[in-house]
Design a protein around this motif. Structure first.
Motif, PDB file in Angstrom:
ATOM      1  N   THR A 191     -24.006  17.442  24.837  1.00  0.00           N
ATOM      2  CA  THR A 191     -24.514  16.628  25.940  1.00  0.00           C
ATOM      3  C   THR A 191     -25.690  17.306  26.630  1.00  0.00           C
ATOM      4  O   THR A 191     -26.698  16.664  26.960  1.00  0.00           O
ATOM      5  CB  THR A 191     -23.387  16.354  26.955  1.00  0.00           C
ATOM      6  N   LEU A 222     -19.057   6.719  19.822  1.00  0.00           N
ATOM      7  CA  LEU A 222     -19.414   6.941  21.220  1.00  0.00           C
ATOM      8  C   LEU A 222     -20.094   5.686  21.761  1.00  0.00           C
ATOM      9  O   LEU A 222     -21.134   5.269  21.248  1.00  0.00           O
ATOM     10  CB  LEU A 222     -20.352   8.153  21.345  1.00  0.00           C
ATOM     11  N   MET A 232     -24.301  10.249  19.358  1.00  0.00           N
ATOM     12  CA  MET A 232     -24.914   9.868  20.634  1.00  0.00           C
ATOM     13  C   MET A 232     -26.162   9.023  20.390  1.00  0.00           C
ATOM     14  O   MET A 232     -26.343   7.968  21.008  1.00  0.00           O
ATOM     15  CB  MET A 232     -25.274  11.121  21.439  1.00  0.00           C
ATOM     16  N   ILE A 291     -20.701   8.279  28.318  1.00  0.00           N
ATOM     17  CA  ILE A 291     -20.601   8.511  26.876  1.00  0.00           C
ATOM     18  C   ILE A 291     -19.316   7.940  26.282  1.00  0.00           C
ATOM     19  O   ILE A 291     -19.294   7.516  25.139  1.00  0.00           O
ATOM     20  CB  ILE A 291     -20.668  10.036  26.579  1.00  0.00           C
ATOM     21  N   SER A 324     -16.757   9.917  25.726  1.00  0.00           N
ATOM     22  CA  SER A 324     -16.686  10.989  24.737  1.00  0.00           C
ATOM     23  C   SER A 324     -15.292  11.181  24.152  1.00  0.00           C
ATOM     24  O   SER A 324     -15.151  11.726  23.055  1.00  0.00           O
ATOM     25  CB  SER A 324     -17.173  12.299  25.353  1.00  0.00           C
ATOM     26  N   ASN A 359     -13.678  12.429  29.426  1.00  0.00           N
ATOM     27  CA  ASN A 359     -14.920  11.670  29.315  1.00  0.00           C
ATOM     28  C   ASN A 359     -16.063  12.510  29.865  1.00  0.00           C
ATOM     29  O   ASN A 359     -15.846  13.484  30.596  1.00  0.00           O
ATOM     30  CB  ASN A 359     -14.829  10.350  30.079  1.00  0.00           C
ATOM     31  N   THR A 360     -17.275  12.118  29.508  1.00  0.00           N
ATOM     32  CA  THR A 360     -18.473  12.842  29.910  1.00  0.00           C
ATOM     33  C   THR A 360     -19.582  11.847  30.229  1.00  0.00           C
ATOM     34  O   THR A 360     -19.673  10.783  29.601  1.00  0.00           O
ATOM     35  CB  THR A 360     -18.960  13.772  28.777  1.00  0.00           C
ATOM     36  N   PHE A 372     -22.057  15.262  16.719  1.00  0.00           N
ATOM     37  CA  PHE A 372     -21.980  14.695  18.072  1.00  0.00           C
ATOM     38  C   PHE A 372     -23.341  14.139  18.484  1.00  0.00           C
ATOM     39  O   PHE A 372     -23.434  13.042  19.040  1.00  0.00           O
ATOM     40  CB  PHE A 372     -21.516  15.770  19.056  1.00  0.00           C
ATOM     41  N   PHE A 423     -14.744  10.153  20.489  1.00  0.00           N
ATOM     42  CA  PHE A 423     -15.501  10.793  19.408  1.00  0.00           C
ATOM     43  C   PHE A 423     -14.631  10.934  18.164  1.00  0.00           C
ATOM     44  O   PHE A 423     -13.511  11.442  18.214  1.00  0.00           O
ATOM     45  CB  PHE A 423     -15.999  12.163  19.867  1.00  0.00           C
ATOM     46  N   ASN A 481     -18.511  19.312  22.969  1.00  0.00           N
ATOM     47  CA  ASN A 481     -18.818  18.086  23.702  1.00  0.00           C
ATOM     48  C   ASN A 481     -19.871  18.367  24.771  1.00  0.00           C
ATOM     49  O   ASN A 481     -20.894  17.665  24.865  1.00  0.00           O
ATOM     50  CB  ASN A 481     -17.510  17.565  24.321  1.00  0.00           C
TER      51      ASN A 481
END
Length: 436
Positions: A367, A47, A35, A244, A246, A219-220, A31, A249, A363
């Motif tokens: 983050t 992402l 990112m 993001i 997210s 989502n994030t 992850f 992913f 996740n």
């Protein structure tokens, strides 16, 4: 009963559906790499890491009204928001209507005419407009949003590629309104959720902020240093919120996930969303249950009963975990009279939720780690979590917090605090509008 326990555990392990099938350390690393790649100019990543050009202000403007538009799902909401001296948001003149393009396809002109109709009653009350646009859109440096695609409910293909803020103002100008001083800030609901968390009164001196949504989709959003955002190389100082995306992913723990992804639209996209969100947990459970029937883990009687109630949704699976003896629930009726069926089904559904919670925790943990915040337990990262799936799906919130405690707090010495703020998209959009 011990035999059915071990048989069920073996079945879940075989198909990658247990939480143990998720290697947290490996997942956190993947992850983080995704990112970082998404932030690079020309980087390839699942992402999108969309810059929003929106900063987290230290102080929300008090006493100044702002027009808020909240376009999300199939509903369009408009209102006027003012923050008092204590920072409390006051929502007035609220109105909800249907989004254009829900019942039938509309032109761009028809689409923006509906928005203008709703804004006109508020047009003279503020020169600032916060526009929460909960559809995929790229954000420009002047805080406008350009739609990339609409969900299947909205049929407005001519709107794709048009700046929604500028086009709305142009429509209002055509109607004779002076828009020379009007400013519009477009943001998505996850970014708005982060901003709402920042604005909420609190005695805790948070070190950072995250917006997180787990509802029909997921989502994030978090705050990133501009120096680390290669996609906007002209910015070096300060920071801004990153959307993001997210849910996209790219991750696939097991063979059943591959089969499930293949059965969905866009099978190569939104893998994380398809393993944790409300639109998919039920259908995923349906697939796993049928596989358990196929392998003889669940009885022939169960199979016959289940055939009459499937496909199940996330609420149905959650109901069984919440009240496994309530015969008004469809899945409870399916296992009536067979203790092995009842226990195996509970373990299967609980495992699917536990795995979703572990993925959710990964996740959020990734983050937090990427943000560089939360290393002082007295100054945790504030996670404003929104979405009915997160709060209403049995055990999902509880297990997510357990995995975060285990892997983030105990394992990485990073600390978070969850908050839940009503009307987060509205409040966050108001803050963005006032920040122009």
């Amino acid at each position: 009963m011990v035999v059915i326990d071990s048989r069920t555990d073996a079945f879940l392990a075989k198909w990658g559906m247990s939480s143990d099938s998720v290697d947290m350390e490996a997942l956190l690393g993947k992850f983080r790499r995704e990112m970082e790649s998404g932030l690079k100019q020309g980087g390839k990543s699942s992402l999108k890491m969309i810059p929003t050009y929106t900063q987290v202000e230290d102080e929300v403007k008090k006493g100044e009204p702002v027009i808020v538009i909240d376009a999300g799902g199939t509903n369009l909401r408009t209102c006027l928001v003012t923050f008092d001296e204590k920072g409390t948001a006051h929502i007035e003149d609220f109105k909800k209507t249907s989004m254009p393009g829900v019942k039938q396809e509309v032109t761009a002109e028809q689409f923006f005419a509906v928005f203008a109709n709703e804004v006109e009653r508020l047009i003279d009350k503020s020169d600032r407009i916060g526009f929460c646009f909960s559809y995929a859109a790229s954000i420009t440096s002047d805080h406008d949003g350009i739609p990339l695609v609409f969900s299947k409910e909205i049929k407005a293909p001519e709107v794709i590629g048009k700046p929604v803020g500028a086009t709305l103002l142009a429509e209002l100008a055509k109607r004779g309104h002076d828009v020379s001083k009007k400013r519009v800030s477009v943001l998505n609901d996850t970014v708005a959720t982060l901003l709402a968390g920042k604005a909420a009164p609190s005695d805790t001196p948070y070190s950072g902020y995250i917006g997180f949504i787990l509802g029909t989709g997921t989502n994030t959003a978090y705050v990133e240093s501009n120096a680390n955002i290669g996609t906007v190389p002209s910015l070096h100082e300060g920071s801004q919120i990153i959307n993001i995306e997210s849910g996209n992913f790219d991750y696939c723990p097991g063979r059943l996930d591959e089969e499930f992804f293949a059965s969905t639209k866009q099978p190569g996209q939104y893998h994380l969303e398809k393993m944790i969100s409300g639109a998919y947990l039920g259908p995923m459970s349906n697939l796993v249950i049928n596989k358990a029937i196929e392998e003889g883990l669940l009885s022939k009687t169960f199979s016959e009963r289940f055939a009459k109630v499937q496909p199940i949704n996330t609420t149905v699976m959650s109901n069984y975990l919440e009240m496994p003896f309530n015969k008004d629930y469809a899945l409870v009726a399916c296992v009536d009279g067979n203790e092995d069926d009842a226990k195996a089904l509970w373990i299967i559904l609980d495992s699917i939720i536990a795995r979703a919670a572990k993925l959710t925790a990964a996740n959020l943990a990734a983050t937090v780690l990427k943000s560089g915040k939360g290393d002082d337990p007295r100054r945790p990262v504030c996670i404003n979590a929104d979405g009915t799936t997160y709060y209403k799906t049995e055990y999902l919130k509880k297990y997510t917090e357990y995995y975060l405690h285990t892997y983030l707090q105990l394992g990485k010495k990073r600390y978070v605090e969850f908050v839940r703020i009503d009307d987060s998209p509205t409040i966050g959009a108001a803050i963005a509008g006032l920040g122009l």
